[in-house]
Design an enzyme around this catalytic site. Structure first.
Site, PDB file in Angstrom:
ATOM      1  N   TRP A 247     -10.216  72.252   2.121  1.00 14.00           N
ATOM      2  CA  TRP A 247      -9.447  72.696   3.293  1.00 14.00           C
ATOM      3  C   TRP A 247      -8.351  73.702   2.930  1.00 14.00           C
ATOM      4  O   TRP A 247      -7.676  74.214   3.804  1.00 14.00           O
ATOM      5  CB  TRP A 247      -8.840  71.491   4.033  1.00 14.00           C
ATOM      6  CG  TRP A 247      -8.251  70.467   3.140  1.00 14.00           C
ATOM      7  CD1 TRP A 247      -6.979  70.418   2.694  1.00 14.00           C
ATOM      8  CD2 TRP A 247      -8.929  69.337   2.561  1.00 14.00           C
ATOM      9  NE1 TRP A 247      -6.816  69.337   1.868  1.00 14.00           N
ATOM     10  CE2 TRP A 247      -7.982  68.645   1.776  1.00 14.00           C
ATOM     11  CE3 TRP A 247     -10.237  68.838   2.644  1.00 14.00           C
ATOM     12  CZ2 TRP A 247      -8.303  67.499   1.078  1.00 14.00           C
ATOM     13  CZ3 TRP A 247     -10.544  67.698   1.942  1.00 14.00           C
ATOM     14  CH2 TRP A 247      -9.600  67.041   1.166  1.00 14.00           C
TER      15      TRP A 247
ATOM     16  N   GLU B 196      -6.263  67.009   7.796  1.00 16.84           N
ATOM     17  CA  GLU B 196      -4.977  66.306   7.887  1.00 16.84           C
ATOM     18  C   GLU B 196      -5.149  64.905   8.472  1.00 16.84           C
ATOM     19  O   GLU B 196      -4.525  63.951   8.018  1.00 16.84           O
ATOM     20  CB  GLU B 196      -3.991  67.100   8.760  1.00 16.84           C
ATOM     21  CG  GLU B 196      -3.410  68.326   8.079  1.00 16.84           C
ATOM     22  CD  GLU B 196      -2.382  67.977   7.013  1.00 16.84           C
ATOM     23  OE1 GLU B 196      -1.747  66.910   7.100  1.00 16.84           O
ATOM     24  OE2 GLU B 196      -2.218  68.776   6.073  1.00 16.84           O
TER      25      GLU B 196
ATOM     26  N   THR C 175      -6.305  57.963   3.930  1.00 14.42           N
ATOM     27  CA  THR C 175      -7.450  57.917   3.017  1.00 14.42           C
ATOM     28  C   THR C 175      -7.223  58.893   1.866  1.00 14.42           C
ATOM     29  O   THR C 175      -6.653  59.963   2.056  1.00 14.42           O
ATOM     30  CB  THR C 175      -8.736  58.299   3.793  1.00 14.42           C
ATOM     31  OG1 THR C 175      -8.761  57.571   5.016  1.00 14.42           O
ATOM     32  CG2 THR C 175      -9.976  57.958   3.006  1.00 14.42           C
TER      33      THR C 175
ATOM     34  N   LEU D 260     -14.867  55.397   7.143  1.00 17.71           N
ATOM     35  CA  LEU D 260     -13.543  55.949   6.797  1.00 17.71           C
ATOM     36  C   LEU D 260     -12.397  55.038   7.245  1.00 17.71           C
ATOM     37  O   LEU D 260     -11.280  55.156   6.766  1.00 17.71           O
ATOM     38  CB  LEU D 260     -13.337  57.318   7.459  1.00 17.71           C
ATOM     39  CG  LEU D 260     -13.508  58.567   6.608  1.00 17.71           C
ATOM     40  CD1 LEU D 260     -13.086  59.805   7.390  1.00 17.71           C
ATOM     41  CD2 LEU D 260     -12.684  58.497   5.324  1.00 17.71           C
TER      42      LEU D 260
ATOM     43  N   CYS E  15       4.355  62.532  -9.177  1.00 19.61           N
ATOM     44  CA  CYS E  15       5.346  61.521  -8.794  1.00 19.61           C
ATOM     45  C   CYS E  15       4.616  60.334  -8.166  1.00 19.61           C
ATOM     46  O   CYS E  15       4.768  60.023  -6.990  1.00 19.61           O
ATOM     47  CB  CYS E  15       6.374  62.126  -7.833  1.00 19.61           C
ATOM     48  SG  CYS E  15       7.837  61.096  -7.665  1.00 19.61           S
TER      49      CYS E  15
ATOM     50  N   CYS F  55       6.909  61.796 -15.156  1.00 20.32           N
ATOM     51  CA  CYS F  55       8.120  62.624 -15.098  1.00 20.32           C
ATOM     52  C   CYS F  55       8.101  63.762 -16.120  1.00 20.32           C
ATOM     53  O   CYS F  55       8.643  64.834 -15.852  1.00 20.32           O
ATOM     54  CB  CYS F  55       9.352  61.764 -15.284  1.00 20.32           C
ATOM     55  SG  CYS F  55       9.497  60.511 -14.003  1.00 20.32           S
TER      56      CYS F  55
ATOM     57  N   CYS G 194       6.834  66.862 -14.675  1.00 15.94           N
ATOM     58  CA  CYS G 194       7.352  67.194 -13.345  1.00 15.94           C
ATOM     59  C   CYS G 194       8.267  68.421 -13.349  1.00 15.94           C
ATOM     60  O   CYS G 194       9.211  68.488 -14.144  1.00 15.94           O
ATOM     61  CB  CYS G 194       8.112  65.988 -12.789  1.00 15.94           C
ATOM     62  SG  CYS G 194       8.793  66.287 -11.158  1.00 15.94           S
TER      63      CYS G 194
ATOM     64  N   THR H  42      -4.504  46.863   7.616  1.00 12.22           N
ATOM     65  CA  THR H  42      -3.134  47.151   7.195  1.00 12.22           C
ATOM     66  C   THR H  42      -2.211  45.944   7.398  1.00 12.22           C
ATOM     67  O   THR H  42      -1.422  45.620   6.535  1.00 12.22           O
ATOM     68  CB  THR H  42      -2.561  48.343   7.990  1.00 12.22           C
ATOM     69  OG1 THR H  42      -3.570  49.307   8.116  1.00 12.22           O
ATOM     70  CG2 THR H  42      -1.352  48.945   7.304  1.00 12.22           C
TER      71      THR H  42
HETATM   72  S1  SF4 Z   1      11.144  63.459 -12.309  1.00 14.29           S
HETATM   73 FE1  SF4 Z   1       9.601  64.133 -10.868  1.00 14.29          FE
HETATM   74  S2  SF4 Z   1       7.940  62.615 -11.158  1.00 14.29           S
HETATM   75 FE2  SF4 Z   1       9.800  61.754 -12.063  1.00 14.29          FE
HETATM   76  S3  SF4 Z   1      10.670  60.527 -10.424  1.00 14.29           S
HETATM   77 FE3  SF4 Z   1      11.644  62.540 -10.355  1.00 14.29          FE
HETATM   78  S4  SF4 Z   1      10.460  63.676  -8.852  1.00 14.29           S
HETATM   79 FE4  SF4 Z   1       9.223  61.915  -9.467  1.00 14.29          FE
END
Ligand code: SF4
Length: 365
Positions: free
Chosen positions: A31, A44, A50, A87, A197, A204, A207, A308
């Site tokens: 998409w 969306e 899902t 789904l 995240c 991290c 990130c 749920t």
């Molecule tokens: S460093 Fe990035 S991955 Fe780690 S908690 Fe913060 S936003 Fe999330």
């Protein structure tokens, strides 16, 4: 609140870091290869509850079957539900159909571009509208789905559950949004939540926001976001009847249009009351729902399924039709079908397991 936590300069930096990361690490998804608001809207909605890898084959099949909004608007709801089968959260499919009809009749088949109009369409909330308008038209409309709430809560080390800070998180999502490239920014934010995240064990070290992330600096990334205290999930026990008549056909019924699994077909049955046996429950439910007498025979299978907000265990028995005219008292419609015909009807997931079992037991004795 966000003004105090993140300065304008930091917001600019965060924006830039995310956009650069997205250019290099963003996922290639079907998409994202289109600007067609219809196709983006479908993706969306499918992605609301899902995962991406489950959605991809459904998305591709859907566009083959319903290539345009006009085509969807003029399709039969039963066919729409059949294509959606498996789904889950079937209200999404019913709302897609309803919305396609509204767009067809009220907007000349053209997807509206005005946020106020879009959020009035069935099944489209503010974050879905942001996802569609930014991806299809590059409009600066922010998003705040579950993943984004988690990322932003960690970014500012939010000390309360996200549900209690929704306004502030929307504000932060707005403040961060790149006004020149909202499409890539929102897609990048979604990817950050989906691939880096993560809910548990966020990566991290990979990130782009690590240097500015307060949860990371305080060592709280695995403890945030804060959780709401929740009540235990109710567990319902359901007696289910696979009723055969003398011709060897099986009785199925269509659920009411509104409510859970609305419009889908099922094997009839209902909740087992306290101190009631499964057999007594099935007999009572079939009389109340369909107005017929049956003999409850062998136990076919038991299966668990989680929704749920509750869990169910289905106790399925093979039953024999005895007397009475089947009447749709608490359902929309009733049919007698063969095991081969049954595949053309849309069923909820738990019921498709019963069908598989029946085929195994009775087609290959
Ligand atoms: S460093 Fe990035 S991955 Fe780690 S908690 Fe913060 S936003 Fe999330």
């Amino acid at each position: 609140m966000t003004d105090k936590v993140i300065t304008k300069k930091t917001l600019d930096l965060l924006r830039q870091l995310l956009l650069t990361w997205y250019q290099e690490q963003g996922r290639i998804l079907p998409w994202r290869q289109t600007r067609d608001p219809y196709a983006i809207w479908i993706s969306e909605i499918m992605l609301q509850q899902t995962q991406v890898k489950t959605v991809i084959p459904y998305y591709e099949r859907w566009l083959e079957k319903f290539p345009t909004g006009d085509y969807l608007a003029n399709s039969d709801l039963q066919i729409v539900l059949k294509v959606w089968e498996g789904l889950g959260y079937y209200a999404r499919a019913r709302n897609l159909h309803k919305t396609a009809q509204i767009i067809y009749h009220e907007y000349d088949g053209i997807f509206p571009q005005n946020l106020d109009q879009v959020v009035k369409l069935p099944g489209i909330g503010r974050t879905t509208a942001g996802g569609i308008l930014s991806a299809a038209f590059n409009q600066p409309v922010s998003i705040l789905d579950g993943n984004v709430k988690r990322v932003l809560s960690r970014l500012i080390a939010l000390p309360i559950p996200p549900q209690k800070a929704i306004q502030s998180l929307w504000q932060l999502s707005n403040d961060l949004l790149d006004p020149h490239n909202p499409r890539d920014f929102n897609q990048g934010l979604m990817d950050l939540g989906a691939t880096v995240c993560l809910k548990s064990k966020p990566k991290c070290l990979l990130c782009p926001w690590r240097i500015h992330c307060q949860a990371y600096h305080q060592g709280l990334q695995n403890n945030l976001p804060m959780r709401e205290t929740s009540n235990p999930i109710p567990h319902k026990k359901i007696g289910v009847a696979v009723i055969y008549n003398e011709a060897g056909n099986i009785l199925i019924d269509r659920r009411p249009e509104q409510g859970l699994l609305g419009g889908l077909w099922e094997f009839p049955g209902g909740k087992i009351e306290q101190d009631e046996t499964v057999e007594d429950c099935i007999k009572r439910e079939i009389l109340e729902e369909i107005g017929i007498e049956i003999e409850v025979g062998d136990h076919l299978m038991s299966l668990d399924h989680a929704y749920t907000h509750f869990k169910v265990t289905l106790f399925v028995h093979i039953c024999r039709y005895l007397s009475g005219e089947p009447t749709p008292i608490e359902c929309e419609e009733i049919r007698w079908v063969t095991l081969d015909e049954i595949d053309s009807f849309p069923f909820p997931k738990a019921n498709t397991k019963i069908i598989e079992k029946l085929k195994k037991e009775f087609n290959n004795p």
